[in-house]
Design a protein around this motif. Structure first.
Motif, PDB file in Angstrom:
ATOM      1  N   PRO A 117       0.887  -1.179   0.076  1.00  0.00           N
ATOM      2  CA  PRO A 117      -0.130   0.037  -0.112  1.00  0.00           C
ATOM      3  C   PRO A 117       1.005   1.382  -0.011  1.00  0.00           C
ATOM      4  CG  PRO A 117      -0.084  -1.170   2.274  1.00  0.00           C
ATOM      5  CD  PRO A 117       0.713  -2.177   1.031  1.00  0.00           C
ATOM      6  N   ILE A 119       0.894   4.275   1.562  1.00  0.00           N
ATOM      7  CA  ILE A 119       0.353   5.165   2.727  1.00  0.00           C
ATOM      8  C   ILE A 119       0.426   6.504   2.419  1.00  0.00           C
ATOM      9  CG2 ILE A 119       0.178   5.152   4.926  1.00  0.00           C
ATOM     10  CD1 ILE A 119      -0.744   2.568   4.050  1.00  0.00           C
ATOM     11  N   CYS A 122      -2.596   9.395  -2.697  1.00  0.00           N
ATOM     12  CA  CYS A 122      -4.268   9.346  -3.319  1.00  0.00           C
ATOM     13  C   CYS A 122      -3.858   9.064  -4.841  1.00  0.00           C
ATOM     14  CB  CYS A 122      -4.830  10.632  -3.287  1.00  0.00           C
ATOM     15  SG  CYS A 122      -5.555  10.696  -1.315  1.00  0.00           S
ATOM     16  N   ASP A 263      -9.293  11.248   6.610  1.00  0.00           N
ATOM     17  CA  ASP A 263      -8.700  10.604   5.540  1.00  0.00           C
ATOM     18  C   ASP A 263      -7.227  11.267   5.179  1.00  0.00           C
ATOM     19  OD1 ASP A 263      -9.204  12.719   4.048  1.00  0.00           O
ATOM     20  OD2 ASP A 263     -10.734  11.964   2.645  1.00  0.00           O
ATOM     21  N   GLU A 264      -6.719  11.066   3.996  1.00  0.00           N
ATOM     22  CA  GLU A 264      -5.675  11.587   3.594  1.00  0.00           C
ATOM     23  C   GLU A 264      -5.705  13.167   3.616  1.00  0.00           C
ATOM     24  OE1 GLU A 264      -5.403   7.269   2.207  1.00  0.00           O
ATOM     25  OE2 GLU A 264      -6.847   9.098   2.290  1.00  0.00           O
ATOM     26  N   VAL A 311     -12.449   8.643   1.940  1.00  0.00           N
ATOM     27  CA  VAL A 311     -11.097   8.461   1.487  1.00  0.00           C
ATOM     28  C   VAL A 311     -10.640   9.006   0.421  1.00  0.00           C
ATOM     29  CG1 VAL A 311      -9.684   6.415   0.351  1.00  0.00           C
ATOM     30  CG2 VAL A 311     -11.650   5.828   1.763  1.00  0.00           C
ATOM     31  N   CYS A 312      -9.528   9.832   0.864  1.00  0.00           N
ATOM     32  CA  CYS A 312      -8.776  10.773  -0.407  1.00  0.00           C
ATOM     33  C   CYS A 312      -9.863  11.821  -0.653  1.00  0.00           C
ATOM     34  CB  CYS A 312      -8.224  10.054  -1.379  1.00  0.00           C
ATOM     35  SG  CYS A 312      -6.755   9.332  -1.068  1.00  0.00           S
ATOM     36  N   TYR A 358     -12.725   4.757   7.867  1.00  0.00           N
ATOM     37  CA  TYR A 358     -11.489   4.430   7.123  1.00  0.00           C
ATOM     38  C   TYR A 358     -10.247   5.151   7.878  1.00  0.00           C
ATOM     39  CZ  TYR A 358      -7.700   5.126   3.398  1.00  0.00           C
ATOM     40  OH  TYR A 358      -6.699   5.191   2.835  1.00  0.00           O
ATOM     41  N   PRO A 360      -6.306   6.441   7.306  1.00  0.00           N
ATOM     42  CA  PRO A 360      -5.167   6.613   6.245  1.00  0.00           C
ATOM     43  C   PRO A 360      -3.728   6.047   6.653  1.00  0.00           C
ATOM     44  CG  PRO A 360      -5.788   8.741   7.556  1.00  0.00           C
ATOM     45  CD  PRO A 360      -6.868   7.672   7.993  1.00  0.00           C
ATOM     46  N   GLN A 363      -4.697   2.402   5.646  1.00  0.00           N
ATOM     47  CA  GLN A 363      -5.587   1.840   4.591  1.00  0.00           C
ATOM     48  C   GLN A 363      -6.365   0.795   4.919  1.00  0.00           C
ATOM     49  OE1 GLN A 363      -3.064   2.012   1.004  1.00  0.00           O
ATOM     50  NE2 GLN A 363      -3.263   3.906   0.773  1.00  0.00           N
ATOM     51  N   SER A 377      -8.827  -4.626   4.772  1.00  0.00           N
ATOM     52  CA  SER A 377      -7.660  -3.793   4.044  1.00  0.00           C
ATOM     53  C   SER A 377      -8.473  -3.377   2.552  1.00  0.00           C
ATOM     54  CB  SER A 377      -6.570  -4.597   3.556  1.00  0.00           C
ATOM     55  OG  SER A 377      -7.122  -5.906   2.996  1.00  0.00           O
TER      56      SER A 377
END
Length: 383
Positions: A117, A119, A122, A263-264, A311-312, A358, A360, A363, A377
């Motif tokens: 992944p 990490i 995005c 998230d990210e 997520v992202c 989620y 980050p 993930q 995952s």
């Protein structure tokens, strides 16, 4: 790498999780100790030992991970054979050994991934699939009546607390305490925790809370507002979200009006509004001011949604499938405004769940599934 044996490992994991749950349920109900069938445990452990032995023989090169797993299974077989009485101490030994086996199996599954992944980045076009559950264990109270709650990791850990895990569970959709564990093993073994109780007047409701930057973000009960508790300073902060409606909640979650996610791209909160007629609104939180800096209205009608997560910068919504399956069916990209419909299955063990988010930093998705910890995952479509 274990590239070709994922199916066998998935079967192995499912059987091992069943054993773990059986032992946990026995611990929570002393009257059932007599039902523990040690001979059956021996048979199942021999099957596990044979499976790992076959995997070892099938590899062209040595696998230290499989060697270690094989040794753990052999050691546990010896322990089970040595047990002579059905007391709680022996059950505790079995539980700890199962936890060790489960952890090693998870490490084997990670080793089989071809692509590690990425990490924190995005560089993908969205979620492609979600793995089978890689943790399934009853809550730390060993109480199936604690159907409401959540668990997970800090999504933006402070230095020195990168491995910290958190957990909270209750018999009603209220929020009044949290437990912090220094690492994953402490969580699964229910040992060495720090307890944080919310004082009168600061209690919460709903269960979609998270820990982000060593701070718990949760929905305060009365008055209705978003709240945060700094776990270092024990300082509380609150902000009202005037548009958020108390008329719309998720399918499985009573009183879940504010849903926090990280998230990210940072920290978010999701809620429905009367203006949007119950559709989910995604809001970006300014972490310094604890205020709303932007909003996006999606097409997901909240009462039909099981849960949602970010997520992202993309919101994903789930909906009920059958009793053992949830479906990620919809996404909304806050950067482009693009909406997509999809069908990504998410296996669950109980019909209802009250927390899905989620993280980050690894993930992974974390679910609190009707009294049990579950994690997955996430795999992404690469650009």
């Amino acid at each position: 790498m274990l590239v070709h044996y994922g199916g066998k490992l998935d079967i192995f994991l499912g059987e091992l999780m069943d054993l773990t749950v059986r032992v946990a349920m026995l611990e929570s109900s002393p009257d059932n100790y007599i039902k523990l069938d040690f001979e059956l445990l021996r048979i199942e452990l021999r099957e596990f030992e044979a499976l790992v032995s076959q995997l070892k023989d099938s590899l062209n090169s040595s696998s230290p991970m499989l060697d270690s797993l094989y040794a753990e299974i052999h050691n546990m077989t010896l322990i089970v054979n040595q047990l002579e009485t059905l007391d709680k101490n022996n059950l505790e030994v079995i539980r700890i050994e199962f936890a060790k086996l489960q952890r090693k199996l998870e490490e084997c599954q990670k080793e089989q991934d071809i692509v590690k992944p990425d990490i924190g980045n995005c560089n993908h076009t969205g979620i492609m699939s979600v793995s089978k559950p890689t943790l399934f264990q009853m809550n730390a109270h060993l109480n199936p009546g604690y159907q409401y709650g959540g668990w997970g990791k800090d999504s933006k850990p402070v230095r020195g607390h990168e491995s910290m895990h958190w957990y909270g569970a209750y018999s009603s959709p209220t929020v009044y305490e949290f437990y912090l564990y220094s690492n994953y093993d402490k969580l699964t073994q229910r040992s060495s925790f720090t307890h944080h109780g919310l004082p009168q007047g600061y209690e919460g409701t709903g269960n979609n809370y998270i820990v982000h930057g060593n701070t718990v973000y949760y929905q305060a009960a009365n008055p209705f507002r978003m709240s945060k508790l700094n776990l270092t300073s024990s300082v509380y902060s609150h902000r009202q979200v005037t548009k958020a409606s108390e008329s719309f909640t998720y399918t499985y979650s009573p009183n879940q009006y504010l849903d926090f996610s990280a998230d990210e791209k940072g920290l978010w909160v999701m809620y429905a509004t009367d203006e949007a007629k119950g559709k989910i609104v995604v809001a970006k939180i300014d972490e310094k001011s604890f205020g709303i800096e932007n909003e996006w209205t999606t097409s997901a009608f909240k009462p039909l949604v099981g849960n949602a997560f970010m997520v992202c910068g993309v919101m994903y919504a789930t909906r009920p499938g059958d009793l053992k399956t949830e479906e990620i069916y919809y996404s909304y990209d806050t950067e482009t405004g693009e909406e997509k419909y999809m069908s990504i299955p998410l296996q669950k063990f109980q019909e209802k769940y009250t927390n899905l988010h989620y993280n980050p930093t690894d993930q992974r998705l974390y679910m609190y599934n009707n009294g049990y910890y579950v994690s997955y995952s996430v795999r992404f479509n690469k650009e």
